[in-house]
Design an enzyme around this catalytic site. Structure first.
Site, PDB file in Angstrom:
ATOM      1  N   ASN A  94       1.148  -1.121  -0.177  1.00 22.88           N
ATOM      2  CA  ASN A  94      -0.048  -0.322  -0.354  1.00 22.88           C
ATOM      3  C   ASN A  94       0.580   1.291   0.360  1.00 22.88           C
ATOM      4  OD1 ASN A  94      -2.092   1.945   0.803  1.00 22.88           O
ATOM      5  ND2 ASN A  94      -2.306   1.480   2.009  1.00 22.88           N
ATOM      6  N   TRP A  95       0.755   2.499  -0.764  1.00 25.25           N
ATOM      7  CA  TRP A  95       1.669   2.790  -0.452  1.00 25.25           C
ATOM      8  C   TRP A  95       1.418   3.993  -1.013  1.00 25.25           C
ATOM      9  CZ3 TRP A  95       4.081   2.957  -7.381  1.00 25.25           C
ATOM     10  CH2 TRP A  95       4.541   1.884  -7.536  1.00 25.25           C
ATOM     11  N   LYS A  96       0.176   4.437  -0.172  1.00 22.58           N
ATOM     12  CA  LYS A  96      -0.876   5.578   0.480  1.00 22.58           C
ATOM     13  C   LYS A  96      -0.471   6.546  -0.919  1.00 22.58           C
ATOM     14  CE  LYS A  96       0.148   3.318   4.992  1.00 22.58           C
ATOM     15  NZ  LYS A  96      -0.107   3.202   6.432  1.00 22.58           N
ATOM     16  N   HIS A 111      -9.163   1.099   5.398  1.00 21.89           N
ATOM     17  CA  HIS A 111      -8.090   1.553   5.282  1.00 21.89           C
ATOM     18  C   HIS A 111      -8.047   2.668   6.924  1.00 21.89           C
ATOM     19  CE1 HIS A 111      -3.186   2.449   6.820  1.00 21.89           C
ATOM     20  NE2 HIS A 111      -3.117   1.674   6.011  1.00 21.89           N
ATOM     21  N   GLU A 130      -6.405   4.460   7.817  1.00 23.02           N
ATOM     22  CA  GLU A 130      -6.530   6.509   8.251  1.00 23.02           C
ATOM     23  C   GLU A 130      -7.547   6.969   7.128  1.00 23.02           C
ATOM     24  OE1 GLU A 130      -2.775   5.304   5.853  1.00 23.02           O
ATOM     25  OE2 GLU A 130      -1.666   5.025   7.693  1.00 23.02           O
ATOM     26  N   GLU A 168      -4.643  -4.897  11.127  1.00 24.50           N
ATOM     27  CA  GLU A 168      -3.020  -3.782  11.008  1.00 24.50           C
ATOM     28  C   GLU A 168      -3.622  -3.840  11.776  1.00 24.50           C
ATOM     29  OE1 GLU A 168      -1.971  -2.855   6.693  1.00 24.50           O
ATOM     30  OE2 GLU A 168      -3.600  -1.162   6.988  1.00 24.50           O
ATOM     31  N   GLY A 218       2.699   2.723  10.682  1.00 20.39           N
ATOM     32  CA  GLY A 218       4.061   3.453  10.603  1.00 20.39           C
ATOM     33  C   GLY A 218       4.704   3.849  11.412  1.00 20.39           C
ATOM     34  N   SER A 268       3.847  -1.896   9.978  1.00 23.53           N
ATOM     35  CA  SER A 268       5.340  -1.814  10.764  1.00 23.53           C
ATOM     36  C   SER A 268       6.296  -3.271  10.089  1.00 23.53           C
ATOM     37  CB  SER A 268       5.537  -1.716  11.441  1.00 23.53           C
ATOM     38  OG  SER A 268       5.620  -0.285  11.784  1.00 23.53           O
ATOM     39  N   GLY A 300       3.531  -0.912   4.006  1.00 20.59           N
ATOM     40  CA  GLY A 300       3.105   1.111   3.426  1.00 20.59           C
ATOM     41  C   GLY A 300       4.482   1.588   3.794  1.00 20.59           C
ATOM     42  N   GLY A 301       4.958   1.296   4.309  1.00 21.11           N
ATOM     43  CA  GLY A 301       6.094   2.013   4.263  1.00 21.11           C
ATOM     44  C   GLY A 301       7.175   1.816   3.474  1.00 21.11           C
TER      45      GLY A 301
HETATM   46  P1  13P Z   1       3.757   0.650   7.502  1.00 16.17           P
HETATM   47  O1  13P Z   1       4.177  -1.062   6.864  1.00 16.17           O
HETATM   48  O2  13P Z   1       3.892   1.984   7.012  1.00 16.17           O
HETATM   49  O3  13P Z   1       3.227   0.298   9.632  1.00 16.17           O
HETATM   50  O4  13P Z   1       1.953   0.662   7.266  1.00 16.17           O
HETATM   51  C1  13P Z   1       1.470  -0.287   6.932  1.00 16.17           C
HETATM   52  C2  13P Z   1       0.307   0.284   6.353  1.00 16.17           C
HETATM   53  O5  13P Z   1      -1.126   1.043   7.067  1.00 16.17           O
HETATM   54  C3  13P Z   1      -0.246  -0.968   5.810  1.00 16.17           C
HETATM   55  O6  13P Z   1      -1.836  -0.274   4.854  1.00 16.17           O
END
Ligand code: 13P
Length: 260
Positions: free
Chosen positions: A11-13, A103, A105, A173, A179, A218, A239-240
């Site tokens: 997930n590149w956000k 998600h 967020e 999650e 993050g 993470s 994510g990251g």
């Molecule tokens: P991180 O891997 O950056 O913690 O993000 C997780 C995430 O929200 C994937 O959707």
């Protein structure tokens, strides 16, 4: 042992424009292809921003890359006066296989509640997309309600009340692990995954109970294997670490860290 194919989802956000997307997908696929990655044994998918999807689709198609494409959100509506929204029909036309729904967020920053999530799941199925339904508790919810209560309740709500049912994936999650560098332990991920699977099986039957359940929060190349070793967790939502081709390729090749 299960027949479920592990899914490694990136997930590149809100990162990377369409030119950067092309560069990352090329590097990722070249790295995986060089390592003879078997995409039928471990599925790999990327979730770029909407504005990157057309370029990503064109590249994947032209190069015959074997990664899957997904979107980060979907409108509950098919078309019409909904400024800024993106229809599942458009995503399907761009050969998206998956779509992330609910998600944390979006739940936090866009007030997406269970009712919205449920409607978006219906929209995904209507347009032939596989929803990846994101669930997870905040630190406060963890302390007051325990480990599995919120993710299980969110899962049941997202899947309830549908006339027709399709394929889906659940991504657990924990909000406190996204993050933050704070990772759930493999045991915690396994316990919540088991609780979600039990609830799905009870409410929606044995076939639905065989759906894939991912862990996210993470995840890195150096901790992924722990989550996937037991077979209770069927993949990861990253994510990251999905913004770095080598790191994400390393996560996709988690099996090399697991002694079978
Ligand atoms: P991180 O891997 O950056 O913690 O993000 C997780 C995430 O929200 C994937 O959707």
């Amino acid at each position: 042992m299960t027949n479920r194919i592990p899914l490694i989802a990136g997930n590149w956000k809100m990162n990377l424009d369409h030119m950067q997307a092309i560069a990352l997908i090329q590097k990722l696929c070249w790295t995986l292809n060089d390592a003879d990655h078997d995409y039928r044994a471990v599925e790999v998918a990327v979730f770029p921003p909407f504005t990157d999807l057309r370029s990503a689709q064109t590249l994947i198609d032209a190069e015959k890359f074997e990664i899957a494409l997904g979107a980060q959100d979907i409108s509950r509506h098919d078309s019409g006066a909904f400024t800024g929204e993106v229809s599942g029909a458009f995503l399907a036309k761009l050969a998206c296989k998956f779509v992330l729904i609910g998600h944390s967020e979006r739940r936090q920053c866009h007030s997406e509640n269970n009712e919205v999530v449920q409607a978006k799941v219906a929209a995904a199925w209507k347009h032939g997309l596989v929803p990846i339904i994101c669930v997870g508790e905040t630190l406060e919810e963890l302390e007051t309600q325990g480990q599995s209560a919120v993710p299980v309740a969110q899962t049941i709500a997202a899947l309830s009340g549908h006339e027709t049912f399709g394929e889906f994936v659940i991504a657990y999650e924990p909000v406190w692990a996204i993050g933050t560098g704070k990772v759930a332990t493999p045991q915690e991920a396994e316990d919540v995954s088991k609780a979600i699977r039990k609830a799905i099986t009870e409410h929606f039957g044995a076939e639905s109970g065989q759906s894939r359940i991912l862990y996210g929060g993470s995840v890195k190349a150096n901790n992924v294997a722990g989550f996937l070793a037991s077979g209770e967790v069927d993949g990861v939502l990253v994510g990251g670490a999905s913004l770095d081709a080598e790191e994400f390729a390393g996560i996709s090749r988690f099996q090399k860290h697991i002694v079978l």
